[in-house]
Design a protein around this motif. Structure first.
Motif, short mmCIF file in Angstrom:
data_model
loop_
_atom_site.label_atom_id
_atom_site.label_comp_id
_atom_site.label_asym_id
_atom_site.label_seq_id
_atom_site.Cartn_x
_atom_site.Cartn_y
_atom_site.Cartn_z
N HIS A 213 5.07 53.42 35.05
CA HIS A 213 5.56 52.01 35.87
C HIS A 213 7.34 51.26 35.54
CE1 HIS A 213 5.48 46.84 36.80
NE2 HIS A 213 6.69 48.02 38.30
N ASP A 214 8.23 51.34 35.98
CA ASP A 214 9.14 50.87 35.27
C ASP A 214 9.88 49.51 36.22
OD1 ASP A 214 11.91 50.50 33.92
OD2 ASP A 214 12.61 52.00 35.03
N PRO A 215 9.69 48.71 35.54
CA PRO A 215 10.18 47.43 36.00
C PRO A 215 11.62 47.56 35.98
CG PRO A 215 8.71 46.94 33.94
CD PRO A 215 9.01 48.17 34.25
N GLU A 216 12.29 47.89 35.58
CA GLU A 216 13.89 47.89 36.17
C GLU A 216 14.37 48.86 37.63
OE1 GLU A 216 16.48 48.04 32.64
OE2 GLU A 216 14.92 48.09 31.85
N LEU A 217 13.36 49.39 37.35
CA LEU A 217 13.81 50.25 39.08
C LEU A 217 12.83 49.84 40.00
CD1 LEU A 217 13.62 53.13 37.90
CD2 LEU A 217 15.76 52.29 38.55
N ASP A 218 12.00 48.19 39.71
CA ASP A 218 11.42 47.98 40.67
C ASP A 218 11.97 47.61 41.74
OD1 ASP A 218 8.73 48.32 40.06
OD2 ASP A 218 9.10 46.20 38.83
N GLU A 219 13.59 46.54 41.98
CA GLU A 219 14.05 46.69 42.99
C GLU A 219 15.11 47.58 43.76
OE1 GLU A 219 18.17 44.39 44.01
OE2 GLU A 219 17.53 44.30 42.03
N ALA A 220 14.86 49.19 43.26
CA ALA A 220 15.60 49.95 44.23
C ALA A 220 14.55 50.64 44.93
CB ALA A 220 16.45 51.10 43.00
N VAL A 221 13.19 50.98 44.41
CA VAL A 221 12.05 51.41 44.60
C VAL A 221 11.75 50.53 46.22
CG1 VAL A 221 11.41 52.87 42.86
CG2 VAL A 221 10.76 51.12 43.07
N ILE A 222 11.28 49.19 45.93
CA ILE A 222 11.20 48.66 47.14
C ILE A 222 11.80 49.00 47.82
CG2 ILE A 222 10.35 46.03 47.42
CD1 ILE A 222 8.86 45.53 44.54
N ALA A 223 13.05 48.81 47.80
CA ALA A 223 14.31 48.43 49.08
C ALA A 223 14.41 50.34 49.43
CB ALA A 223 15.61 48.63 48.56
N PHE A 224 13.80 51.10 48.56
CA PHE A 224 13.80 52.57 49.74
C PHE A 224 12.35 52.51 50.48
CE2 PHE A 224 11.86 56.70 49.41
CZ PHE A 224 13.43 57.33 49.75
N ALA A 225 11.20 51.53 49.59
CA ALA A 225 10.18 51.21 50.27
C ALA A 225 10.04 50.68 51.81
CB ALA A 225 8.78 51.04 49.91
N ASN A 226 10.61 50.49 51.73
CA ASN A 226 11.34 49.11 53.37
C ASN A 226 12.07 49.42 53.94
OD1 ASN A 226 9.59 47.41 52.11
ND2 ASN A 226 11.04 45.23 51.09
N ALA A 227 12.55 51.04 54.04
CA ALA A 227 14.69 51.72 54.40
C ALA A 227 15.44 51.22 54.32
CB ALA A 227 13.50 51.92 55.45
N ASP A 228 15.63 50.20 53.40
CA ASP A 228 16.42 49.85 53.06
C ASP A 228 17.22 50.35 52.01
OD1 ASP A 228 18.14 47.86 52.44
OD2 ASP A 228 17.36 46.20 51.30
N PHE A 229 18.01 51.39 52.53
CA PHE A 229 18.12 52.32 51.93
C PHE A 229 20.04 52.18 51.42
CE2 PHE A 229 16.37 55.15 55.35
CZ PHE A 229 15.26 55.06 54.59
N ASP A 230 20.93 51.32 52.40
CA ASP A 230 22.00 50.89 50.53
C ASP A 230 21.40 49.79 50.20
OD1 ASP A 230 23.82 52.23 53.23
OD2 ASP A 230 23.15 50.30 54.68
N GLN A 231 20.89 49.26 49.99
CA GLN A 231 20.27 48.24 48.86
C GLN A 231 19.64 48.96 47.50
OE1 GLN A 231 21.01 45.16 47.98
NE2 GLN A 231 19.20 45.30 46.19
N CYS A 232 19.25 50.46 48.13
CA CYS A 232 17.83 50.93 46.95
C CYS A 232 19.64 51.47 46.41
CB CYS A 232 17.39 52.24 47.75
SG CYS A 232 16.49 53.39 46.58
#
Length: 587
Positions: A213-232
């Motif tokens: 687990h890498d907390p600094e990448l949480d925002e990116a991986v959560i955006a990818f999981a939500n299909a928010d690819f631009d945010q990721c």
């Protein structure tokens, strides 16, 4: 007499060769000659062993430096478990030296235990499983099987050099183990005691590469999981900008490479590869399209299933010769109302659609302002890419957009007008584009966008056959087998299981996972191949976590093999890696 005569003549020869030597000392010199010859041979042997050991030690430490610089992969860990070829006759000795010499002493002690049986004069042999950390493509051939006495580097040596942590005692969990702060390769604990008690220990008795687990990448991986690819993409790019927190962190760069491969974006991948090579002086990962890889895999699965069905039917009875009707193309069918969620669904579904992408707009009756805005962004992205699309019912979409944005109504969201103009550009209709642009100028008293031809090619059909939708999630049948296991010096066979996950795990997958349970039988371990898995969303990850917890409660060992980094990091954020092993895909 002959023996004495022979000895006398030998003394004469030595006296002639050394006239300054006393006659009485020639006899003692004869006794020392044999010892001198033996000493010379020993010195030659020692020099040969030292030369050989220097070669092996240099190669091992070169590999360690490469691993420290580029990261530790699963193949590298396997190489670390190989015994060393260093000879135990040439060990350096330590006498209370500083800590660095103590480390060397520990290495020497380990090497003495791991020494092979090769001859000191045999030529050094390169290790069979040298890790290749230049991030080649996923289809690269694996290294050949390592010989018994292959020259490599043991895991304990890597532990001594702080390259990998020490193995965790499986009888009791460590109380104060701190997780690493970055998603670098870490050590995987051996199977827990209940599984070991069953007599089966999977072939994981060595350290393996995992993503933590890498907390600094949480925002990116959560955006990818939500299909928010631009945010990721924005999050990952922000982290690797010069001066940013992850500018020097190669694994974050690798996550962005995986992002572009997962979304089939070769152009930004190539741009990033050039920057990566210039900055780190390393070869960038090789490009491949993960959606294309998934499509080929599913096509092979489908072809194999049809072949098996045909063989079964032909063995039962002679089939009638009938020409099968052509199957409709797979594509996306627009819902009656297009909102932001519908556009997100479109973005996820096209990842698994064959090219050219087929889209049916015939059923559209309304668009929300948010849906029009996000759809416009997506269409403008397509317009810049050299791809081919097949649109069915585009007239329906244009008619609905015309009704939603009447001329002279300034209260209407401009997103409808922008989408209307974007669709006309995609349809290559400059005349109607100019008419709508004039109406936009009259309505808002602003200059409209100018006409620009698109790189994308769109084939239009007004009365074409509606495409066939394709399920996003593909789960193979569970394949069980038996492997040999040794417990308490008794050899027995235990059952193991394996399956493939491909496509995208989205929504409620509890029913699918429940079907798998009935196929596990008495398997004590389950290996899940994730190399063809594109994305996992929150709901599916929650179901997967519950399923893993249930399997661990049954003393089954679960392993997820080869997911790309964004999925592996998401598993870490969801806590799945705390109950199952996640082996990272490092290519």
């Amino acid at each position: 007499m002959s023996k004495e005569t022979g000895g006398f003549f030998r003394k004469v020869v030595r006296f002639v060769a050394n006239p300054t030597t006393e006659w009485s000392s020639l006899e003692s010199q004869e006794a020392d000659a044999g010892e001198s010859e033996y000493a010379k041979s020993e010195i030659k042997a020692m020099i040969e062993r030292k030369r050989r050991n220097d070669f092996v030690r240099k190669r091992e430490f070169d590999m360690l430096r490469k691993i420290r610089r580029e990261g530790l992969s699963a193949d590298a860990v396997q190489a670390l478990n190989a015994p060393s070829n260093l000879d135990m006759d040439t060990r350096p000795h330590t006498n209370g030296a500083p800590s660095d010499i103590a480390v060397k002493a520990k290495i020497d002690a380990i090497e003495q235990q791991m020494v092979g049986g090769s001859s000191p004069r045999s030529a050094p042999r390169p290790p069979a499983n040298v890790p290749t950390l230049d991030f080649g493509h996923a289809d690269a051939p694996t290294a050949p099987e390592r010989p018994t006495q292959a020259a490599g580097l043991s895991t304990d040596i890597a532990i001594a050099l702080d390259l990998v942590p020490a193995p965790v005692d499986t009888t009791a969990p460590a109380a104060n183990d701190a997780a690493p702060a970055a998603p670098a390769a870490s050590a995987a604990a051996a199977p827990t005691q209940p599984l070991a008690a069953s007599g089966f220990v999977p072939q994981l008795d060595f350290q393996v590469a995992e993503m933590v687990h890498d907390p600094e990448l949480d925002e990116a991986v959560i955006a990818f999981a939500n299909a928010d690819f631009d945010q990721c993409e924005r999050c990952l790019l922000d982290l690797i900008q010069p001066g940013a927190a992850r500018f020097e962190h190669t694994e974050t760069w690798m996550a962005l490479f995986d992002f572009y491969r997962a979304l089939d974006l070769p152009q930004p991948f190539d741009n990033l590869a050039v920057t990566f090579a210039q900055k780190f002086g390393l070869s960038a990962p090789q490009w491949y399209s993960l959606p294309d890889k998934v499509a080929r895999f599913l096509a092979q699965q489908k072809s194999a299933a049809k072949t098996a069905e045909a063989e079964a039917s032909s063995s039962a009875a002679a089939p009638e010769v009938n020409t099968p009707a052509p199957e409709p193309a797979h594509g996306w069918i627009a819902p009656e109302e297009i909102d932001s969620e519908a556009v997100a669904q479109l973005r996820t579904e096209i990842l698994q659609l064959p090219r050219p992408w087929v889209m049916d707009w015939s059923a559209v009756k309304n668009l929300t302002p948010e849906g029009a805005d996000t759809l416009g962004q997506l269409i403008r992205q397509w317009a810049r890419e050299p791809i081919e699309l097949h649109w069915i019912g585009s007239d329906t979409l244009l008619s609905v957009l015309g009704d939603l944005a009447p001329t002279g109504s300034r209260s209407v969201d401009p997103a409808y007008w922008m989408l209307h103009l974007d669709v006309l550009r995609m349809c290559n209709n400059p005349i109607q584009f100019d008419e709508v642009a004039i109406d936009y100028c009259v309505t808002y008293e602003q200059s409209p966008p100018s006409w620009e031809p698109t790189v994308c090619k769109v084939r239009l059909s007004h009365d074409g056959q509606s495409p066939q939708t394709r399920p996003l999630t593909h789960v193979s049948k569970v394949i069980t087998s038996f492997v040999e296991s040794q417990f308490h010096n008794e050899v027995e066979f235990v059952q193991v299981a394996a399956l493939n996950l491909s496509g995208q795990l989205v929504g409620d997958i509890s029913a699918t996972l429940a079907q798998l349970d009935s196929q596990l039988g008495a398997s004590v371990s389950l290996e899940v191949d994730c190399q063809h898995l594109l994305r996992v969303d929150f709901i599916a990850a929650g179901d997967l976590l519950n399923w893993v917890l249930a399997r661990r409660g049954e003393n089954r060992y679960v392993v997820f093999n080869n997911p790309h980094r964004l999925i592996a990091l998401f598993f870490g954020a969801m806590g799945i890696n705390e109950h199952a092993q996640v082996k990272l895909q490092t290519v």
